[in-house]
Scaffold this motif. Structure first.
Motif, mmCIF file in Angstrom:
data_model
loop_
_atom_site.group_PDB
_atom_site.id
_atom_site.type_symbol
_atom_site.label_atom_id
_atom_site.label_comp_id
_atom_site.label_asym_id
_atom_site.label_seq_id
_atom_site.Cartn_x
_atom_site.Cartn_y
_atom_site.Cartn_z
ATOM 1 N N LYS A 61 -44.954 17.000 37.980
ATOM 2 C CA LYS A 61 -45.449 18.042 37.070
ATOM 3 C C LYS A 61 -46.943 17.869 36.803
ATOM 4 N N ASN A 62 -47.356 16.639 36.591
ATOM 5 C CA ASN A 62 -48.775 16.384 36.327
ATOM 6 C C ASN A 62 -49.659 16.752 37.514
ATOM 7 N N GLU A 63 -49.078 16.721 38.711
ATOM 8 C CA GLU A 63 -49.808 17.127 39.911
ATOM 9 C C GLU A 63 -49.667 18.622 40.195
ATOM 10 N N GLY A 64 -48.878 19.317 39.370
ATOM 11 C CA GLY A 64 -48.632 20.743 39.598
ATOM 12 C C GLY A 64 -47.708 20.998 40.769
ATOM 13 N N ARG A 65 -46.828 20.019 41.079
ATOM 14 C CA ARG A 65 -45.993 20.140 42.275
ATOM 15 C C ARG A 65 -44.489 20.119 41.983
ATOM 16 N N LEU A 66 -44.083 20.188 40.722
ATOM 17 C CA LEU A 66 -42.662 20.194 40.408
ATOM 18 C C LEU A 66 -42.168 21.635 40.367
ATOM 19 N N ALA A 67 -41.354 22.000 41.333
ATOM 20 C CA ALA A 67 -40.884 23.380 41.446
ATOM 21 C C ALA A 67 -40.195 23.831 40.166
ATOM 22 N N GLU A 68 -40.656 24.964 39.638
ATOM 23 C CA GLU A 68 -40.095 25.570 38.421
ATOM 24 C C GLU A 68 -40.154 24.643 37.218
ATOM 25 N N ASP A 69 -40.943 23.572 37.305
ATOM 26 C CA ASP A 69 -41.014 22.586 36.206
ATOM 27 C C ASP A 69 -39.624 22.213 35.713
ATOM 28 N N THR A 70 -38.722 21.980 36.671
ATOM 29 C CA THR A 70 -37.311 21.769 36.337
ATOM 30 C C THR A 70 -36.761 20.537 37.052
ATOM 31 N N LEU A 71 -35.950 19.775 36.340
ATOM 32 C CA LEU A 71 -35.224 18.636 36.896
ATOM 33 C C LEU A 71 -33.735 18.933 36.790
ATOM 34 N N VAL A 72 -32.997 18.719 37.882
ATOM 35 C CA VAL A 72 -31.547 18.955 37.898
ATOM 36 C C VAL A 72 -30.834 17.618 37.713
ATOM 37 N N VAL A 73 -29.967 17.543 36.717
ATOM 38 C CA VAL A 73 -29.236 16.317 36.412
ATOM 39 C C VAL A 73 -27.751 16.654 36.289
ATOM 40 N N THR A 74 -26.921 15.617 36.184
ATOM 41 C CA THR A 74 -25.501 15.858 35.955
ATOM 42 C C THR A 74 -25.188 15.661 34.474
#
Length: 453
Positions: A277-290
């Protein structure tokens, strides 16, 4: 016959549940399915459909790989046995090469007596449940006409090409020279015993290697991601920047900081998500977890402007969410992490390289990079001998709501029915261990009373 495919292929005790006969017939059924789905022009080509087979280091993998190769070839597919490789190497080759079916023989983090068989489709993805059901139907039918003469497939062995292609892919994905970084690596005497350390070395790291001498019987034996105690000691003693531990087929990775503290999959995911995210490279600013990820991770992500999406337990459900919504990163607390820009499944060696990249890029220690994820105390109680199908019992649900109201935003409750046993798992997270233990014990008593068989 009950469904033989579980959440990660067919798995059981080798030579008892997972026999040579089953492997041969499963290979035939899989090949028959592949042949039935190919367009006519492919079947008229000079070259037959092609499968690749990898395995981990279990001694039973030898006879099972021969058996499934025989099944595939006898049904009309050419086969390349690529030897001992991590599961994600098979997935990578399926995504980058011209193959119609990938097979991995492994029981992952399970003890040596177990083994398993999982399939990958073109593109590097595990087969859908519906396709597995079709293969099982063919397995059970027993009614087919086997090819003869030139109709049967050929079998060859070519392990070196697979190793080289996969290592080059990993080093390229890292993209950051790791010179000056010492990393302790526990290979679990498993499938990454060669490619794991080699990929890190080729990326420039100084690698301290342990448990990389597989003998067919010592896979996961008091080592690797399920037993990180050795890694914790070696990381500190060798003055490594951090350590990583793979499991038997290297689709998961846990870490240890320079002080020997265990860093689990939640903490690794949080660190990597924030870095991207800090690099502007996290798609949709989203993390998928269980749903099993610690609430502390969810709170840390929210505080840093990262959305979280929760799925059911299993890396296949994490991947489904990533692919359906254009996300990039996700995984499980156990260390199954998926970075969809580089992989189609959990990849432990890739995760190790991503950790190293972040440590090198930031100039910070792994301890500092993960310290913002504050794990809440968690209690897990398995309640056996209950009717797991009545988990929606009104009094039980009322007890859950009462507990949730008491915990508020500083805790949560999760009840899960086991997929294979008559038991219900009760998980509680709270602000303190005392609160977590007490709430879990109360709910476990309600489950045992209300759902008793």
């Amino acid at each position: 016959m009950a469904r033989i495919f579980g959440t990660d292929g067919v798995r059981g005790l080798a030579n008892r549940d997972i026999t040579a006969t089953l492997a041969l017939e499963l290979g035939q059924a899989a090949a028959r399915h592949i042949l039935s789905t190919l367009p006519p022009e492919r079947l008229e080509d000079e070259h037959k459909p092609k499968a690749i087979i990898g395995r981990d280091t279990r001694v039973s993998g030898e006879f099972l790989s021969h058996a499934i190769a025989a099944g595939l070839a006898s049904a009309g597919m050419d086969v390349i046995r690529i030897g001992v490789v991590p599961t994600p190497a098979v997935a990578y080759l399926m995504a980058s090469g011209d193959y119609d079916l990938g097979v991995m023989i492994s029981a992952s983090h399970n003890p040596m007596p177990d083994n398993g068989i999982k399939f990958f489709a073109r593109g590097g993805f595990k087969l859908d449940d519906a396709v597995e059901d079709q293969i099982q139907a063919l397995l059970e039918s027993g009614d087919w006409e086997a090819p003869i003469a030139d109709g049967v497939g050929e079998i060859e062995t070519d392990p070196a090409t697979a190793d080289r292609a996969y290592i080059e892919h990993l080093v390229a994905a890292c993209g950051t020279p790791l010179k000056g970084l010492r990393i302790a690596v526990d290979c679990a005497n498993g499938a990454a015993s060669f490619v794991g350390p080699e990929a890190l070395r080729e990326a420039g790291a100084d690698v301290v290697v342990m448990n990389a001498s597989p003998d067919g019987r010592n896979i996961n034996d008091d080592c690797g991601s399920t037993h990180p105690e050795q890694l914790q000691a070696v990381t500190v003693a060798s003055k490594a920047a951090f350590g990583v531990a793979f499991d038997g087929d290297a689709d998961r990775c846990l870490a240890v900081d320079h002080e020997g503290n265990l860093i689990d999959g939640d903490q690794i995911m949080g660190m990597l998500a924030l870095g991207l995210k800090n690099e502007g490279r996290l798609a949709e600013d989203t993390l998928v977890v269980t749903v099993m990820s610690n609430l502390g991770l969810l709170l840390a992500m929210k505080e840093n402007g990262i959305k979280t999406v929760q799925t059911g337990v299993g890396d296949r459900y994490v991947l489904e969410s990533i692919l359906a919504n254009g996300y990039q990163l996700g995984g499980e607390q156990s260390g199954h992490l998926i970075n969809a820009h580089y992989a189609t499944t959990g990849d432990g060696v890739l995760t190790a390289l991503m950790i190293a990249r972040e440590v090198k890029r930031s100039g910070k220690s792994l301890k500092d990079l993960t310290s913002f994820v504050k794990r809440l105390p968690q209690t897990l109680i398995n309640v056996p001998n209950v009717d797991k199908n009545r988990i929606d019992d009104e009094e039980l649900q009322a007890a859950i709501r009462k507990t949730e109201d008491f915990l508020g935003e500083s805790g949560r409750v999760l009840l899960r029915a086991s997929g294979t046993e008559p038991l219900v798992r009760v998980m509680v997270e709270a602000a303190t261990q005392t609160e977590s233990d007490a709430a879990a014990a109360r709910l476990a008593d309600v489950v045992a009373h209300r759902l008793a068989l």
